[in-house]
Design an enzyme around this catalytic site. Sequence first.
Site, PDB file in Angstrom:
ATOM      1  N   LYS A 181       0.843  -1.196   0.000  1.00 51.15           N
ATOM      2  CA  LYS A 181       0.000   0.000   0.000  1.00 51.15           C
ATOM      3  C   LYS A 181       0.880   1.249   0.000  1.00 51.15           C
ATOM      4  CE  LYS A 181      -0.529   0.150   5.044  1.00 51.15           C
ATOM      5  NZ  LYS A 181      -1.487   0.255   6.164  1.00 51.15           N
ATOM      6  N   TYR A 199      14.539  31.588   3.523  1.00 53.26           N
ATOM      7  CA  TYR A 199      13.331  32.306   3.928  1.00 53.26           C
ATOM      8  C   TYR A 199      13.353  32.613   5.423  1.00 53.26           C
ATOM      9  CZ  TYR A 199      10.932  31.335  -0.505  1.00 53.26           C
ATOM     10  OH  TYR A 199      10.560  31.292  -1.829  1.00 53.26           O
TER      11      TYR A 199
END
Length: 367
Positions: A40, A263
């Site tokens: 999965k 940033y």
Amino acid sequence: MIASLHRPTLAKVDLSAISENIEQVVSHIPKQVQTFAVVKANAYGHGAVEVAKHVSKQVDGFCVSNLDEALELRQAGIEQPILILGVVLPDGVPLAIQENISLTVASLEWLALAQKQGLDLIGLTCHIKVDSGMGRIGVRNLKDADNLIAGLKALGADVEGIFTHFATADEADDSKFKRQLSFFTDLVDNLTDRPRLVHASNSATSIWHAATVFNTVRLGVVIYGLNPSGSVLELPYNIQPALSLETALIHVKTLPAGQDVGYGATYTTTAEEVIGTLPIGYADGWTRDLQGFHVIVDGQLCPIVGRVSMDQITVRLPKVYPLGTPVTLMGENGGASITATEVAEKRGTINYEVLCLLSDRVPRSYD
């Protein structure tokens, strides 16, 4: 999201390591069992189709999370049994029958809805989910399990299996595990009509509680070479991480003291420093909370300085390196190594999440 093939960022998957991990785990289970490989979430980020094809002769079937993941395997030519571990609503039954995909049925309400919709379940293979203490999906008592099995069979379904899932099999305190195991064992032993396959063993159970397995196991994160407990419990045998994450320097500069990086100007050089830029960021799954972690350049751990951007990160280098110099984010490089568990511990999460979050922008290569 399209894979970014024209940059040096790459996840390398060692398929032989996955095969060897399966052999290692199965060899330590003290009885013959059917083995389902859990693929999965794109095989925990490793590539569901590629992994399934490679291990198809080693396992008896596969487990996925939803119908689309199952269909992906069928469309790729995988013919072995596929069990969907999550709940698919009854309107997905015709497609599941058409593609020979086994469904998990977790409640009498699901059965009632199927009856209301007038569904014919002939040709459907299903497994009953028991909630033994996880608190998610599943029936919670023997009466409901018996009624669900009988009701499904009355509509023509083949109730092939019954299973549960343990909440704490990867923890040192096994008291919760023992309560769940006792609940599930008692329920299965008292069923009026017991299905052929009985499974409760996930990776952690197969490793640390192998004597408690029933006749089927679901092997997930362990086959990809990860310790299900992170670093809480020591593995009793060796497994090999199957995925490494690599990139390369695309920009190198020397900055004087007092220069801000990234940033928010959250990092300022304290002396003359060599700063390298790497083409990977949070859009690739290398998340913002990895500021302050490290990568490996030339066998040396180099700290990530400044904020992680969407597409780039910056690292402090011990010296100037040429553009294109290889950089390892997970894996081995020059005698140094970084594991997914170490990344997870920096982020305050689990190693499963680290690999599952690697986005489709990061191409996978297979050895």
